[in-house]
Write an enzyme that holds these catalytic residues in place. Structure first.
Site, PDB file in Angstrom:
ATOM      1  N   HIS A   5      44.212  36.585  32.851  1.00 33.33           N
ATOM      2  CA  HIS A   5      42.995  36.665  32.050  1.00 33.33           C
ATOM      3  C   HIS A   5      41.997  35.585  32.459  1.00 33.33           C
ATOM      4  CE1 HIS A   5      45.408  33.816  29.502  1.00 33.33           C
ATOM      5  NE2 HIS A   5      44.251  33.193  29.441  1.00 33.33           N
ATOM      6  N   GLU A  56      39.803  36.834  27.723  1.00 34.41           N
ATOM      7  CA  GLU A  56      40.163  36.117  26.500  1.00 34.41           C
ATOM      8  C   GLU A  56      38.906  35.489  25.928  1.00 34.41           C
ATOM      9  OE1 GLU A  56      42.424  32.023  25.099  1.00 34.41           O
ATOM     10  OE2 GLU A  56      42.887  32.848  27.067  1.00 34.41           O
ATOM     11  N   HIS A  74      30.177  34.342  37.336  1.00 38.33           N
ATOM     12  CA  HIS A  74      30.174  35.564  36.551  1.00 38.33           C
ATOM     13  C   HIS A  74      31.566  36.174  36.537  1.00 38.33           C
ATOM     14  CE1 HIS A  74      29.406  36.932  40.710  1.00 38.33           C
ATOM     15  NE2 HIS A  74      30.211  37.928  40.375  1.00 38.33           N
ATOM     16  N   GLU A 126      28.833  40.805  36.154  1.00 35.14           N
ATOM     17  CA  GLU A 126      28.386  41.666  37.263  1.00 35.14           C
ATOM     18  C   GLU A 126      29.027  43.030  37.077  1.00 35.14           C
ATOM     19  OE1 GLU A 126      28.120  41.842  42.134  1.00 35.14           O
ATOM     20  OE2 GLU A 126      29.603  40.532  41.205  1.00 35.14           O
TER      21      GLU A 126
END
Length: 132
Positions: A5, A56, A74, A126
């Site tokens: 994550h 998360e 990003h 993105e």
């Protein structure tokens, strides 16, 4: 090994969950509330990939915004139609925030269609067009 994550600190957890689920089609996988430690976590992912990486969202109780450092870039998400995803973000922005920061179009010097959006806390996402 695999990425599990990416964590982002958010100022309004419910608003952020609404953005990622409503505008970007993610689903809330699980939520952990830790009142004694004064934080709540929400993990989001895509229903079609239960073993894929998750996002998360961390809400530290009482903190409504964070300064973004200059090193953050990003998070990238594959979407079947980048222009349609931008439309969904624009529609969601009226209710919960977020904005399109770069309309869908080819990446400079290439043919892959991308777009950029910002979530309600200003984190860049993105959108990379990858037809299903």
């Amino acid at each position: 090994m695999r990425i599990l994550h990416t964590m982002l600190r958010v100022g309004d957890l419910e608003r952020s969950i609404a953005f990622y689920t409503g505008a970007l089609g993610m689903r809330l996988v699980r939520k952990t509330h830790r009142p004694e430690q004064r934080y709540t976590l929400a993990f989001l992912g895509f229903a079609d990939d239960p073993n894929g990486a998750e996002l998360e969202l961390t809400y530290n109780h009482g903190v409504d915004h964070y300064e973004h450092c200059g090193a953050y870039g990003h998070v990238a998400i594959a979407v079947p139609d980048a222009a349609a995803a931008c439309t969904a973000v624009r529609e969601a922005s009226v209710r919960i925030g977020g904005k399109v920061t770069r309309e869908a179009g080819p990446v400079k010097g290439g043919t892959t269609v991308i777009a950029f959006v910002a979530d309600p806390d200003g984190y860049l996402i993105e959108l990379i067009e990858r037809p299903a």
